[in-house]
Scaffold this motif. Structure first.
Motif, PDB file in Angstrom:
ATOM      1  N   ARG A  44       0.841  -1.192   0.000  1.00  0.00           N
ATOM      2  CA  ARG A  44       0.000   0.000   0.000  1.00  0.00           C
ATOM      3  C   ARG A  44       0.873   1.237   0.000  1.00  0.00           C
ATOM      4  NH1 ARG A  44      -2.018  -3.069   4.283  1.00  0.00           N
ATOM      5  NH2 ARG A  44      -3.982  -4.118   3.874  1.00  0.00           N
ATOM      6  N   LYS A  45       0.308   2.312  -0.546  1.00  0.00           N
ATOM      7  CA  LYS A  45       0.986   3.584  -0.450  1.00  0.00           C
ATOM      8  C   LYS A  45       0.945   4.035   0.999  1.00  0.00           C
ATOM      9  CE  LYS A  45      -0.262   4.964  -5.155  1.00  0.00           C
ATOM     10  NZ  LYS A  45      -0.968   5.957  -5.991  1.00  0.00           N
ATOM     11  N   GLN A  46       1.827   4.964   1.343  1.00  0.00           N
ATOM     12  CA  GLN A  46       1.937   5.380   2.737  1.00  0.00           C
ATOM     13  C   GLN A  46       0.607   5.886   3.293  1.00  0.00           C
ATOM     14  OE1 GLN A  46       5.046   8.163   3.516  1.00  0.00           O
ATOM     15  NE2 GLN A  46       4.602   8.309   5.692  1.00  0.00           N
ATOM     16  N   GLY A  47      -0.099   6.729   2.558  1.00  0.00           N
ATOM     17  CA  GLY A  47      -1.375   7.257   3.032  1.00  0.00           C
ATOM     18  C   GLY A  47      -2.406   6.161   3.214  1.00  0.00           C
ATOM     19  N   GLU A  48      -2.440   5.208   2.250  1.00  0.00           N
ATOM     20  CA  GLU A  48      -3.384   4.095   2.362  1.00  0.00           C
ATOM     21  C   GLU A  48      -3.064   3.226   3.560  1.00  0.00           C
ATOM     22  OE1 GLU A  48      -2.867   2.218  -1.374  1.00  0.00           O
ATOM     23  OE2 GLU A  48      -4.307   3.477  -2.433  1.00  0.00           O
ATOM     24  N   ASN A  49      -1.770   3.016   3.821  1.00  0.00           N
ATOM     25  CA  ASN A  49      -1.353   2.190   4.945  1.00  0.00           C
ATOM     26  C   ASN A  49      -1.789   2.813   6.265  1.00  0.00           C
ATOM     27  OD1 ASN A  49       0.129  -0.185   5.800  1.00  0.00           O
ATOM     28  ND2 ASN A  49       1.587   1.251   6.705  1.00  0.00           N
ATOM     29  N   GLU A  50      -1.626   4.143   6.384  1.00  0.00           N
ATOM     30  CA  GLU A  50      -2.034   4.832   7.601  1.00  0.00           C
ATOM     31  C   GLU A  50      -3.543   4.718   7.797  1.00  0.00           C
ATOM     32  OE1 GLU A  50      -0.606   6.609  10.259  1.00  0.00           O
ATOM     33  OE2 GLU A  50       1.086   5.417   9.579  1.00  0.00           O
ATOM     34  N   GLU A  51      -4.296   4.929   6.718  1.00  0.00           N
ATOM     35  CA  GLU A  51      -5.749   4.849   6.815  1.00  0.00           C
ATOM     36  C   GLU A  51      -6.203   3.446   7.181  1.00  0.00           C
ATOM     37  OE1 GLU A  51      -9.339   6.587   7.044  1.00  0.00           O
ATOM     38  OE2 GLU A  51      -7.437   7.587   6.600  1.00  0.00           O
ATOM     39  N   HIS A  52      -5.489   2.467   6.645  1.00  0.00           N
ATOM     40  CA  HIS A  52      -5.795   1.066   6.937  1.00  0.00           C
ATOM     41  C   HIS A  52      -5.674   0.789   8.430  1.00  0.00           C
ATOM     42  CE1 HIS A  52      -5.771  -3.297   6.597  1.00  0.00           C
ATOM     43  NE2 HIS A  52      -4.598  -3.318   7.190  1.00  0.00           N
ATOM     44  N   HIS A  53      -4.632   1.308   9.063  1.00  0.00           N
ATOM     45  CA  HIS A  53      -4.411   1.030  10.477  1.00  0.00           C
ATOM     46  C   HIS A  53      -5.262   1.893  11.396  1.00  0.00           C
ATOM     47  CE1 HIS A  53      -1.398  -1.879   9.661  1.00  0.00           C
ATOM     48  NE2 HIS A  53      -0.627  -1.035   9.012  1.00  0.00           N
ATOM     49  N   ARG A  54      -5.830   2.967  10.864  1.00  0.00           N
ATOM     50  CA  ARG A  54      -6.730   3.787  11.669  1.00  0.00           C
ATOM     51  C   ARG A  54      -8.151   3.234  11.671  1.00  0.00           C
ATOM     52  NH1 ARG A  54      -4.380   8.845  12.675  1.00  0.00           N
ATOM     53  NH2 ARG A  54      -2.511   9.216  11.442  1.00  0.00           N
ATOM     54  N   LYS A  55      -8.442   2.304  10.788  1.00  0.00           N
ATOM     55  CA  LYS A  55      -9.779   1.734  10.729  1.00  0.00           C
ATOM     56  C   LYS A  55     -10.105   1.067  12.059  1.00  0.00           C
ATOM     57  CE  LYS A  55     -12.660  -1.605   8.284  1.00  0.00           C
ATOM     58  NZ  LYS A  55     -12.700  -2.669   7.252  1.00  0.00           N
ATOM     59  N   ARG A  56     -11.165   1.499  12.669  1.00  0.00           N
ATOM     60  CA  ARG A  56     -11.514   1.002  13.992  1.00  0.00           C
ATOM     61  C   ARG A  56     -11.935  -0.467  13.953  1.00  0.00           C
ATOM     62  NH1 ARG A  56     -15.342   5.853  16.413  1.00  0.00           N
ATOM     63  NH2 ARG A  56     -13.674   7.375  16.838  1.00  0.00           N
ATOM     64  N   VAL A  57     -11.538  -1.202  14.983  1.00  0.00           N
ATOM     65  CA  VAL A  57     -12.032  -2.563  15.126  1.00  0.00           C
ATOM     66  C   VAL A  57     -13.471  -2.486  15.634  1.00  0.00           C
ATOM     67  CG1 VAL A  57      -9.715  -3.426  15.626  1.00  0.00           C
ATOM     68  CG2 VAL A  57     -11.232  -2.794  17.513  1.00  0.00           C
ATOM     69  N   PRO A  58     -14.278  -3.502  15.403  1.00  0.00           N
ATOM     70  CA  PRO A  58     -15.657  -3.472  15.897  1.00  0.00           C
ATOM     71  C   PRO A  58     -15.694  -3.385  17.425  1.00  0.00           C
ATOM     72  CG  PRO A  58     -15.359  -5.221  14.270  1.00  0.00           C
ATOM     73  CD  PRO A  58     -13.990  -4.713  14.605  1.00  0.00           C
ATOM     74  N   HIS A  59     -16.698  -2.689  17.944  1.00  0.00           N
ATOM     75  CA  HIS A  59     -16.826  -2.557  19.392  1.00  0.00           C
ATOM     76  C   HIS A  59     -18.084  -3.228  19.928  1.00  0.00           C
ATOM     77  CE1 HIS A  59     -19.994   0.436  18.846  1.00  0.00           C
ATOM     78  NE2 HIS A  59     -19.238   0.990  17.918  1.00  0.00           N
TER      79      HIS A  59
END
Length: 387
Positions: free
Chosen positions: A14-29
């Protein structure tokens, strides 16, 4: 697969921006559709089996490597040219500290009764290894057990309990800048562990002073007090041993050979724990929402590269460790791969380089608050970065 979960097929870059967005995606609560029993059934039965011989092989390996490193440092560094000696000592400190962190992990495993099938053996070895690293074994064992029982709870968790906005100190705004974050990280990594043991800094709030060395601390029950004293005796015995070694070899020798590597151990311990439980994608819960299962899953696996093996995979198998803490570390990776399809998006793995993740989390994870305007799930808290 879980958010960021690894498969046998290399992930698409992934591109750097996509990678950051990927890891910011919240896990279900919300409460999951699967149960803990279903997660356990996905794990091969042999992963829950503990072998005394195999467990001791890791102790022997770590102590052998640590002894060889110390032998080389003591006997050969003094023969090096001064310029090379200045390079050799920091390299020794980093390597020895990392290896001894592996020893720390094994002692931690003893505290979870994951080393062998014999409680007396686990406690005896854990007391010996943790005392060697100035950790009060039983004291930390019991507070850490409570952490595992209350992970993700804003009221009852024991360590790295995030602050709510109302609990932010007045001076926090002066540290919310690059220089302030460097100061915060430095203090956290150098003094964080001893401050937690002695003064419960970053720990759960109690009605009175809490200390891991105090047998009458509110952290412990009446029946645990004698073992807290035993832990204190173990630490005091190590103090006395170092005192005798200082008389024999000198203070500088002890600091260089043992003291600085111990500081590296403490820094690794704090950083690993911090990054396991601090992430923009992970929820925390108040008493109206919290339950053990969701709290245990609200942790993150991280990638430390080659150090994953040196640290006995405490870094990249932390989720399964919270779900099944009596599982020995040498089965944890297989178990992690087995539960990913079951956990799905509830599993969070972040391969962000550790130095980047450390800076990002210090910058962005300042306090927790529920989502603004949310009518439901008001008991679910997420990290915020704006003061």
């Amino acid at each position: 697969m879980g958010a960021g979960g690894r498969t046998c097929v290399p992930p698409t870059p992934r591109k750097q921006g996509e990678n950051e967005e990927h890891h910011r995606k919240r896990v279900p609560h919300t409460k999951p559709q699967f149960t803990l029993s279903q997660v356990k059934k996905a794990i091969p039965p042999h992963c829950f089996q503990r072998s005394v011989i195999r467990s001791f092989s890791y102790v022997f390996m770590d102590l052998t490597i640590a002894s060889c490193l110390a032998y080389v440092a003591v006997n050969y560094f003094s023969t090096l040219p001064h310029s090379l000696s200045l390079l050799a000592w920091p390299l020794y400190w980093a390597m020895q500290g990392s290896v001894l962190t592996g020893v720390w992990v094994i002692a931690h495993e003893c505290g979870h009764h994951a080393f062998s099938d014999f409680q007396w053996l686990d406690d005896s070895l854990g007391l010996l290894l943790h005392s060697f690293l100035f950790v009060p074994y039983f004291s930390w064992k019991y507070s850490h057990r409570r952490h595992h029982s209350n992970t993700g709870s804003l009221e009852r968790d024991e360590v790295f309990v995030p602050k709510r906005k109302s609990g932010i100190r007045w001076y926090s705004k002066y540290l919310n800048n690059p220089a302030g974050r460097v100061i915060t990280l430095f203090i956290t990594l150098t003094l964080g562990w001893p401050l937690y043991l002695a003064f419960n800094v970053s720990g759960r709030q109690y009605e009175r002073f809490a200390c891991h060395y105090d047998p009458y601390s509110p952290i412990y029950s009446h029946r645990e007090r004698l073992q807290i004293i035993v832990s204190d005796v173990g630490v005091l015995a190590m103090f006395y041993g170092l005192y005798r070694l200082v008389l024999l070899k000198g203070l500088l020798w002890v600091v260089c050979v043992y003291g600085v590597p111990l500081m590296v151990v403490n820094a690794w311990l704090v950083l690993i724990t911090f990054l396991q439980h601090t992430h923009p994608a992970l929820p925390h819960y108040d008493s109206s929402e919290w339950d053990w299962f969701r709290g245990a899953m609200a942790t993150a696996d991280r990638d430390y590269g080659i150090l994953n093996k040196v640290l006995h995979n405490i870094t990249d198998t932390h989720v399964v460790h919270h779900l099944f803490s009596t599982m020995p570390h040498y089965h944890a990776m297989e178990a992690t791969n087995a539960i990913k399809p079951v956990l799905g998006e509830y599993y969070h793995f972040d391969e962000t380089p550790i130095y980047k993740a450390m800076w990002r989390e210090v910058k962005e994870c300042i306090y927790v608050e529920p989502d603004e305007g949310a009518e439901t799930n008001k008991g679910v808290y997420w990290y915020r970065k704006m003061l």
